[in-house]
Design an enzyme around this catalytic site. Structure first.
Site, PDB file in Angstrom:
ATOM      1  N   LYS A  69       0.801  -1.228   0.000  1.00  7.82           N
ATOM      2  CA  LYS A  69       0.000   0.000   0.000  1.00  7.82           C
ATOM      3  C   LYS A  69       0.838   1.285   0.000  1.00  7.82           C
ATOM      4  CE  LYS A  69      -4.387  -1.316   1.970  1.00  7.82           C
ATOM      5  NZ  LYS A  69      -5.304  -1.075   3.092  1.00  7.82           N
ATOM      6  N   ASP A 106     -10.192   3.389   2.118  1.00  3.69           N
ATOM      7  CA  ASP A 106     -10.445   2.672   3.377  1.00  3.69           C
ATOM      8  C   ASP A 106     -11.252   3.530   4.363  1.00  3.69           C
ATOM      9  OD1 ASP A 106      -9.215   0.286   2.681  1.00  3.69           O
ATOM     10  OD2 ASP A 106      -7.252   0.917   3.429  1.00  3.69           O
TER      11      ASP A 106
END
Ligand code: ATR
Length: 276
Positions: A69, A106
Site C-alpha cells: 500500500k 479505506d
C-alpha cells in the site's frame, strides 16, 4: 476503445485470503459486465514492474493490499489528498498514457459503513476515541476529520506510534495512555477499534469496558468474527454497534465504479457470501 474485456484485480503477497475477487465478481455478474477481477500474488521485489505492466495487459485498475500500500502511493503519478494524508493507497486506476492514479478508500469505506446503518451519525456529534495507530487507524482518522470531527483521542499499546500519528494529523488528534482507555470510554460518543485485538487467531480485547455508556456508538473494523467480544459487550449495554464487514464492502465500491462504470450495491447476498 479497447477491444478486450476490462480487467482489474487485487495485488498482495500473500493474496489467497482476499475476499475482494468474490465481491467484485458478484458485482460484475449483477451488472451484466463482461470483465474479470483476479487475485494477483506479487512479491515486493516484483511489484513496481508488475504495476507498470498491468495496463499493457488490459487492466483498467487494481486494488492494492498488504504489503504494497505504501509503495503503490510512492509509484503513483497522481494521488488524491486522502491517499496522501493516509500515506498509502488501496485503489489504483490506470490512465491512457501510463498515468497511475492512486486513491485510498479505506476511510471512506469506514464512514460510509457507519452512515449506512445510522444515517444521523456524524463524526462531529461528540468526542471520539480511536484504538490503534497502524495503517487502518490512519485511514479512520483521515475520514473522521473529513467528516467534521473536532477532536479525536487515540490510544495505542506502543505510545510512540500514536504520537507519530498525532504529529502527522495535527492538533485535532490527542494521544491518551493505553491504560487510561477504560476510564476515557465513559466520555466518548464514538469508540472505534482499529487494532487486531479480538480477531480470530489474535489476542482477545482485554480492555475493561465496564464504563462504556449506552449512548456510545461502537465500531470495530475486525470482521472475523463478525460480532467481536467488543461489539457483543457494547450491544449488551444497549450501544449502537457497527461491524467491520461493511468497511470492506464500501471501500471496494469507488474502484469498481471507476473501472467498470457501474454502481455496485451492498446486499445481504453479498454479506453472506463474504462470510462463507
Ligand atoms: P493495520 O494496518 O491493519 O492497522 P498494523 O499496522 O499492524 O495493522 O497495526 C495493528 C494495530 O494493532 C497497532 O495499533 C498495534 O499496536 P502497536 O502499535 O503497539 O503494535 C495494535 N495491536 C496489535 N496487537 C496488539 C496487542 N496484543 N495489544 C494491543 N494492541 C495491539
Amino acid at each position: 476503445m479497447s477491444t478486450t474485456l476490462p480487467l482489474a484485480g487485487v495485488i498482495g503477497f500473500p493474496i489467497a485470503h482476499s475476499k475482494s475477487p468474490k465481491m467484485h465478481g458478484l458485482w460484475l455478474a449483477q451488472n451484466g459486465i463482461k470483465g474479470h477481477y483476479v487475485p494477483l500474488a506479487v512479491s515486493p521485489d516484483d511489484f513496481e514492474q508488475v504495476l507498470k505492466l498491468l495496463p499493457k495487459m488490459g487492466f483498467v485498475g487494481a486494488n492494492v493490499t498488504i504489503p504494497h500500500k505504501v509503495t503503490a502511493l510512492q509509484l503513483a503519478t497522481h494521488a488524491t489528498d486522502r491517499a496522501r494524508q493516509i500515506g498509502a493507497a488501496n485503489t489504483i486506476t490506470f490512465g491512457e498514457n501510463g498515468e497511475i492514479y492512486a486513491d485510498n478508500t479505506d476511510g471512506h469505506g469506514f464512514i460510509t459503513n457507519i452512515k449506512s446503518k445510522y444515517p444521523d451519525w456524524s463524526a462531529s456529534t461528540g468526542p471520539l476515541l480511536v484504538l490503534g495507530a497502524g495503517g487502518a487507524a490512519r485511514a479512520v482518522l483521515s475520514a473522521l476529520l473529513d467528516d467534521g470531527a473536532p477532536q479525536i483521542l487515540i490510544a495505542n499499546r506502543t505510545r510512540e506510534n500514536a504520537d507519530r500519528l498525532a504529529r502527522d494529523f495535527g492538533e485535532s488528534v490527542t494521544v491518551i495512555e493505553w491504560s487510561d482507555v477504560s476510564t476515557q470510554i465513559a466520555n466518548v460518543a464514538t469508540l472505534v477499534n482499529t487494532t487486531s485485538l479480538g480477531m480470530v487467531g489474535k489476542p482477545p480485547m482485554t480492555i475493561d469496558l465496564s464504563q462504556l455508556q449506552p449512548e456510545t456508538l461502537v465500531s470495530d473494523i475486525v470482521y472475523t468474527p463478525l460480532e467481536t467480544d467488543l461489539l457483543k459487550t457494547a450491544s449488551d449495554k444497549g450501544c449502537k454497534t457497527v461491524d467491520g464487514l461493511g468497511m470492506l464492502i464500501y471501500q471496494g465500491m469507488p474502484g469498481f465504479e471507476k473501472w467498470f462504470g457501474a454502481t455496485p450495491v451492498a446486499t445481504d447476498e453479498l454479506r453472506e457470501m463474504l462470510l462463507k
